[in-house]
Write an enzyme that holds these catalytic residues in place. Structure first.
Site, short mmCIF file in Angstrom:
data_model
loop_
_atom_site.label_atom_id
_atom_site.label_comp_id
_atom_site.label_asym_id
_atom_site.label_seq_id
_atom_site.Cartn_x
_atom_site.Cartn_y
_atom_site.Cartn_z
CG ASN A 60 0.58 1.72 4.08
OD1 ASN A 60 -0.54 1.68 3.57
ND2 ASN A 60 1.63 2.22 3.46
N GLY A 61 -0.10 -1.48 7.15
CA GLY A 61 0.32 -2.33 8.27
C GLY A 61 -0.74 -3.35 8.58
CG HIS B 20 29.25 -38.68 3.60
ND1 HIS B 20 29.59 -39.95 3.98
CD2 HIS B 20 28.39 -38.23 4.55
CE1 HIS B 20 28.96 -40.28 5.08
NE2 HIS B 20 28.22 -39.23 5.45
CE LYS C 170 19.40 -15.12 -3.83
NZ LYS C 170 18.00 -15.35 -4.03
CB CYS D 60 -0.88 -0.01 1.23
SG CYS D 60 -1.78 -1.55 1.44
CE LYS E 44 12.78 -10.66 -9.94
NZ LYS E 44 13.48 -11.27 -8.78
CD GLU F 73 17.62 -18.18 -1.63
OE1 GLU F 73 17.59 -19.08 -2.48
OE2 GLU F 73 17.39 -16.99 -1.91
CD1 TRP G 288 -2.18 -6.54 -3.35
CD2 TRP G 288 -0.12 -5.87 -3.82
NE1 TRP G 288 -1.58 -7.52 -4.09
CE2 TRP G 288 -0.32 -7.15 -4.39
CE3 TRP G 288 1.12 -5.25 -3.98
CZ2 TRP G 288 0.67 -7.82 -5.09
CZ3 TRP G 288 2.10 -5.93 -4.68
CH2 TRP G 288 1.88 -7.19 -5.25
NE ARG H 42 4.56 1.48 -1.39
CZ ARG H 42 5.32 1.47 -0.32
NH1 ARG H 42 6.52 2.00 -0.35
NH2 ARG H 42 4.91 0.93 0.79
CD GLU I 224 20.74 -14.96 -7.92
OE1 GLU I 224 20.26 -15.00 -9.05
OE2 GLU I 224 20.05 -15.08 -6.89
#
Ligand code: M6R
Length: 613
Positions: free
Chosen positions: A102-103, A507, A488, A2, A608, A484, A78, A27, A491
């Protein structure tokens, strides 16, 4: 996500508010609204859809460039619960109060029940309307607006940026902030309030950033700010951003902005999707699962890259909460393998963009043979159109190629899915579900606190930025985080990095370990896995590697090793640990990449959205 804009001064408020909301369009939103103060009366206008729908309602006034309002507040919403209807759009009104927010108000169900008992009539399904009624009730009791704001904020639990107008106090915008950003733009004989700097940049570059707990009373000529009932001074900063920098919120790259967006993104993904009182999960978009949930025999989660890592975490939620066997597969492998499942199977495709060709292919190849669900961030994307149901994450636009806030919101969506299935299948006691739901509410604040490790991460990045290989280790729910963290780093910094289950290290990968190799160990607090991982860590340490420990274990828990670097993040709950432990790894990858001078937001060879095989 929002957006909020407010104006009070001598100019026509209408174009200023609309322009501010336009500057926040990036946004994402699905409805909008304005409250304009005209001759001492407040006029509310709201519309669903994009801003041009709202503008149409002002066509006559915009044509003569005069709305006769010199004060107003505006909002883009939103929708996160229920449809994006006009009734649910902000501003919300109660008596003399118009309010935008907002929140997330965590205790809105109990507050609403209490206010309804007192005779308040609610028009929307939102948590925000509770704040409007509460404020109006306090004002009608005779409190002055600042005191009414104080008491309203004391009564609500959660995160918020509120802008309120009291019809009987024209010329004032009352503001409150907790865990949700809000700034004030200073002008000459006019002032602006917004959720984000781009909204005011056309008019002023003098910005005051409010802090948590701040209440402000903004008029055309004065800005009063207090915190804990005491007046406070907040430093004025002058921003010199161009429009692109403004969209980056002043950050150097979209990636780091998106890292710091995560508290808000997670709050938006959670909003309206559960009851904290009962632990009930509200996901009307999964109505198609109600009938099949009980007989599901298998869940298959598919995705690519970061989304696949989210799937690995999702397996824990589905199996632990809903007690359904769950497989995780790379979409690109799954689609070309014999699929031996029956119709009592749920296939979940996880994708930020909703356009990844392999994930789309995976959903297409099971269509009509299993129930399909997309977990996606982009409304109406191809994968959403192919799946039987969609559970949207509400991360807002993710622009950086490296996925950060999408991952965190995917974890939240998968946790909600696990709880939803558990509730329908009776596989979890209501009290356990309620406790988990309650912990989720603390995620946004936990994220903000965890991101405070940034300075420590920067100094570690300086020491390690020249390394050529990294190893990331973790066990249990920390193993996907190790994967992950490695993805990150590789990339965006082009440094080779591998993620491994800590117990597998002996191992093979242990052969690589020497003083030149940093090893990042993700160490969760859960006792058994903590101790097992620690013993793997000792093997690493004995071989001279530089060890970075990222942990949420209590400070008095002995590591018993001479770890080179320790990063501690707050502990919120076992379910949220992976999300919080991942945050320092995002920051590490980012700062190492910046130090190596790579193109962080557009790394070489990557797109993307990967729409080829
Ligand atoms: O849009 P999707 O979530 O389907 O994208 C999947 C992967 O391409 C994506 O997560 C990729 O791995 C990111 N660049 C990782 O940061």
């Amino acid at each position: 996500m929002c957006g909020i804009v407010g104006y009070v001064g001598g100019q026509d408020a209408l174009p200023i508010l609309l322009g501010g909301l336009e500057a926040l369009e990036y946004r994402g939103y699905d409805s909008s609204g304005l409250a304009l103060v005209k001759d001492g009366r407040v006029e509310i206008t709201r519309a669903t859809g994009k801003l041009h729908e709202l503008k149409k309602l002002f066509a006559a006034q915009l044509a003569v460039a005069k709305s006769s309002a010199t004060q107003g507040i505006g909002h883009t919403r939103w929708a996160t619960h229920g449809r994006p209807t006009e009734t649910n759009a902000h501003p919300h009104c109660a008596g003399r109060v118009s309010l935008i927010h907002n929140g997330i108000i965590e205790n809105y169900v109990e507050l609403r029940a209490e206010l309804e008992k007192q005779g308040c009539f609610f028009k929307s399904e939102t948590d925000t309307e509770v704040a409007a009624h509460l404020l109006n009730t306090l004002l009608e009791k005779g409190l002055d607006p600042r005191e009414a704001m104080r008491q309203m904020c004391a009564a609500v639990r959660g995160s918020y940026a509120f802008l309120a107008i009291d019809e009987k106090t024209p010329g004032h915008i009352f503001v409150a902030k907790n865990s949700t950003p809000i700034i004030i733009g200073k002008g000459q004989g006019e002032n602006f309030v917004a959720s984000d700097i781009p909204a005011v940049l056309q008019h002023t570059r003098r910005i005051v950033v409010l802090e948590d707990g701040d209440l402000a009373d903004v008029t055309a000529d004065a800005i009063y700010i207090e915190n804990g009932r005491k007046p406070v001074e907040r430093r004025e900063e002058t921003v010199s951003w161009d429009p692109i920098t403004a969209q980056k919120g002043g950050y150097k790259h979209f990636m780091v902005k998106e890292i710091f967006d995560q508290s808000q993104a997670v709050a938006d993904t959670l909003r309206g999707r559960f009851s904290i009182e009962t632990g009930a999960i509200f996901l009307p978009e999964l109505a198609g699962l109600e009938a099949v949930a009980k007989r599901l025999k298998r869940v298959i989660l598919v995705g690519c890259g970061t989304a696949w890592h989210a799937c690995l975490e999702g397996k824990f939620f589905i199996e632990n909460f809903a007690k359904i066997p769950c497989d995780v597969d790379y979409a690109s492998e799954f689609r070309y393998r014999p699929q031996l499942f029956d119709s009592d199977t749920l296939v979940v495709a996880v994708s930020q963009s909703g356009e990844t060709l392999d994930t789309l292919g995976a959903i297409e190849c099971v269509k009509d043979r299993a129930t399909t669900l997309a977990i996606c961030n982009v409304v109406g994307a191809s994968i959403c159109r192919r799946a039987d149901m969609v559970l949207y994450t509400h991360a807002g636009p993710e622009i950086s190629v490296a996925s950060t806030k999408a991952f965190s919101t995917q974890l939240i969506a998968l946790e909600l899915l696990g709880l939803f299935l558990a509730e329908r299948r009776d596989t979890m006691s209501p009290s356990t579900r309620r406790a988990i739901v309650e912990s989720m509410i603390h995620a946004p604040v936990g994220i903000s606190n965890a991101l405070k490790v940034e300075p420590a991460v920067v100094s570690i990045a300086k020491r390690l930025a020249t390394a050529r290989d990294f190893l990331f280790l973790g066990r249990g729910t920390c193993y996907p985080i190790a994967l992950e963290g490695a993805l990150k780093l590789k990339e965006i910094s082009y440094i080779h990095a591998e993620g491994y289950p800590a117990g597998e290290m002996k191992h093979g990968p242990i052969a690589l370990i020497d003083e030149s190799m940093p090893v990042v160990v993700i160490l969760q607090r859960e006792k058994t896995l903590f101790e097992k991982t620690l013993s793997n860590l000792r093997e690493v340490e004995a071989r001279g590697a530089k060890v970075v420990v990222v942990t949420d274990a209590p400070e008095d828990r002995q590591l018993g090793i001479a770890s080179d670097f320790i990063i501690r993040v707050p502990f919120v709950s076992p379910e949220l640990s992976p999300l919080l432990l991942n945050l320092p790894l995002q920051l590490l990858a980012y700062h190492v990449a910046v130090m190596n001078g790579t193109d962080v937001d557009l790394p070489q060879n990557l797109a993307k959205s990967v729409t080829g095989e």
